[in-house]
Design a protein around this motif. Structure first.
Motif, PDB file in Angstrom:
ATOM      1  N   PRO A 182       0.822  -1.220   0.000  1.00 50.46           N
ATOM      2  CA  PRO A 182       0.000   0.000   0.000  1.00 50.46           C
ATOM      3  C   PRO A 182       0.859   1.275   0.000  1.00 50.46           C
ATOM      4  O   PRO A 182       2.012   1.276   0.412  1.00 50.46           O
ATOM      5  N   ILE A 183       0.235   2.334  -0.488  1.00 51.79           N
ATOM      6  CA  ILE A 183       0.840   3.662  -0.340  1.00 51.79           C
ATOM      7  C   ILE A 183       0.303   4.224   0.963  1.00 51.79           C
ATOM      8  O   ILE A 183      -0.904   4.385   1.144  1.00 51.79           O
ATOM      9  N   VAL A 184       1.223   4.485   1.901  1.00 50.83           N
ATOM     10  CA  VAL A 184       0.854   4.976   3.220  1.00 50.83           C
ATOM     11  C   VAL A 184       1.530   6.329   3.434  1.00 50.83           C
ATOM     12  O   VAL A 184       2.726   6.477   3.167  1.00 50.83           O
ATOM     13  N   ASN A 185       0.747   7.296   3.935  1.00 54.14           N
ATOM     14  CA  ASN A 185       1.248   8.656   4.157  1.00 54.14           C
ATOM     15  C   ASN A 185       1.872   9.241   2.886  1.00 54.14           C
ATOM     16  O   ASN A 185       2.880   9.952   2.922  1.00 54.14           O
ATOM     17  N   GLY A 186       1.286   8.879   1.741  1.00 53.23           N
ATOM     18  CA  GLY A 186       1.746   9.440   0.473  1.00 53.23           C
ATOM     19  C   GLY A 186       2.994   8.812  -0.104  1.00 53.23           C
ATOM     20  O   GLY A 186       3.491   9.261  -1.130  1.00 53.23           O
ATOM     21  N   ARG A 187       3.517   7.745   0.542  1.00 58.54           N
ATOM     22  CA  ARG A 187       4.754   7.113   0.068  1.00 58.54           C
ATOM     23  C   ARG A 187       4.539   5.616  -0.104  1.00 58.54           C
ATOM     24  O   ARG A 187       3.852   4.976   0.674  1.00 58.54           O
ATOM     25  N   GLY A 188       5.162   5.061  -1.148  1.00 51.87           N
ATOM     26  CA  GLY A 188       5.092   3.629  -1.394  1.00 51.87           C
ATOM     27  C   GLY A 188       6.098   3.256  -2.467  1.00 51.87           C
ATOM     28  O   GLY A 188       7.045   4.003  -2.721  1.00 51.87           O
ATOM     29  N   ARG A 189       5.860   2.100  -3.110  1.00 50.51           N
ATOM     30  CA  ARG A 189       6.738   1.718  -4.205  1.00 50.51           C
ATOM     31  C   ARG A 189       5.978   0.820  -5.158  1.00 50.51           C
ATOM     32  O   ARG A 189       5.021   0.135  -4.791  1.00 50.51           O
ATOM     33  N   ILE A 190       6.447   0.848  -6.408  1.00 47.46           N
ATOM     34  CA  ILE A 190       5.879  -0.013  -7.440  1.00 47.46           C
ATOM     35  C   ILE A 190       7.023  -0.693  -8.179  1.00 47.46           C
ATOM     36  O   ILE A 190       8.174  -0.274  -8.089  1.00 47.46           O
ATOM     37  N   ARG A 191       6.646  -1.738  -8.904  1.00 49.92           N
ATOM     38  CA  ARG A 191       7.646  -2.431  -9.719  1.00 49.92           C
ATOM     39  C   ARG A 191       7.290  -2.207 -11.181  1.00 49.92           C
ATOM     40  O   ARG A 191       6.199  -2.537 -11.629  1.00 49.92           O
ATOM     41  N   LEU A 192       8.261  -1.638 -11.908  1.00 50.40           N
ATOM     42  CA  LEU A 192       8.139  -1.475 -13.352  1.00 50.40           C
ATOM     43  C   LEU A 192       9.323  -2.188 -13.986  1.00 50.40           C
ATOM     44  O   LEU A 192      10.470  -1.891 -13.658  1.00 50.40           O
ATOM     45  N   ASP A 193       9.005  -3.104 -14.879  1.00 50.65           N
ATOM     46  CA  ASP A 193      10.030  -3.947 -15.496  1.00 50.65           C
ATOM     47  C   ASP A 193      10.784  -4.689 -14.397  1.00 50.65           C
ATOM     48  O   ASP A 193      10.185  -5.434 -13.660  1.00 50.65           O
ATOM     49  N   ASP A 194      12.066  -4.450 -14.219  1.00 53.66           N
ATOM     50  CA  ASP A 194      12.825  -5.174 -13.203  1.00 53.66           C
ATOM     51  C   ASP A 194      13.291  -4.257 -12.072  1.00 53.66           C
ATOM     52  O   ASP A 194      14.225  -4.585 -11.354  1.00 53.66           O
TER      53      ASP A 194
END
Length: 152
Positions: free
Chosen positions: A109-121
């Protein structure tokens, strides 16, 4: 000793200095000594023409050399800058900006406006509204190393 060498070489001392500076450019990184070397070679050319004139004293030669070296440096800088070049890959070295428009699913989840995603590798830090895990998000901009996302 140096003055004796200069007086013996005459106008060729500037040519020697110019060639030494150009050779030093090969050994040292950057493109700077080449312009000073060109200034020395141009001063040598003037020295060949003006060596017998009474006004062509070493002080004037040095001023001419300094002026020509500065002028060659500015001319070379302008020549090498080349302005903006049109390319078919305008975002080649702007990886974050090149990801704008891509979609991904949040692995956490994005919590307090911060998170991460995976794009490609690659995992990218993201900023955006608080969203739960599994939400599809769209990259809307890249700010430095962070991506700004919104719900897709």
């Amino acid at each position: 000793m140096l003055m004796r060498l200069i007086s013996e070489l005459g106008p060729w001392s500037w040519w020697l200095l110019g060639l030494v500076l150009l050779a030093a450019e090969l050994a040292l990184p950057g493109v700077f000594l080449v312009w000073i070397g060109i200034g020395a070679l141009l001063t040598g050319l003037l020295s060949i023409l003006l060596w017998t004139m009474g006004f062509w004293v070493w002080q004037l030669q040095f001023l001419v050399f300094a002026t020509l070296a500065v002028a060659a440096t500015f001319a070379g800088r302008r020549f090498l800058s080349g302005g903006e070049q049109v390319t078919d890959e305008p975002l080649l070295n702007q990886r974050g900006a090149s990801l704008v428009g891509r979609t991904a699913t949040l692995p956490e989840p994005i919590v307090n406006g911060r998170g991460r995603i995976r794009l490609d590798d690659t995992y990218w830090p993201v900023m955006g509204p608080d969203l739960p895990t599994g939400t599809k998000v769209k990259v809307v901009s890249g700010t430095g190393r962070d991506l700004v996302v919104e719900a897709a």
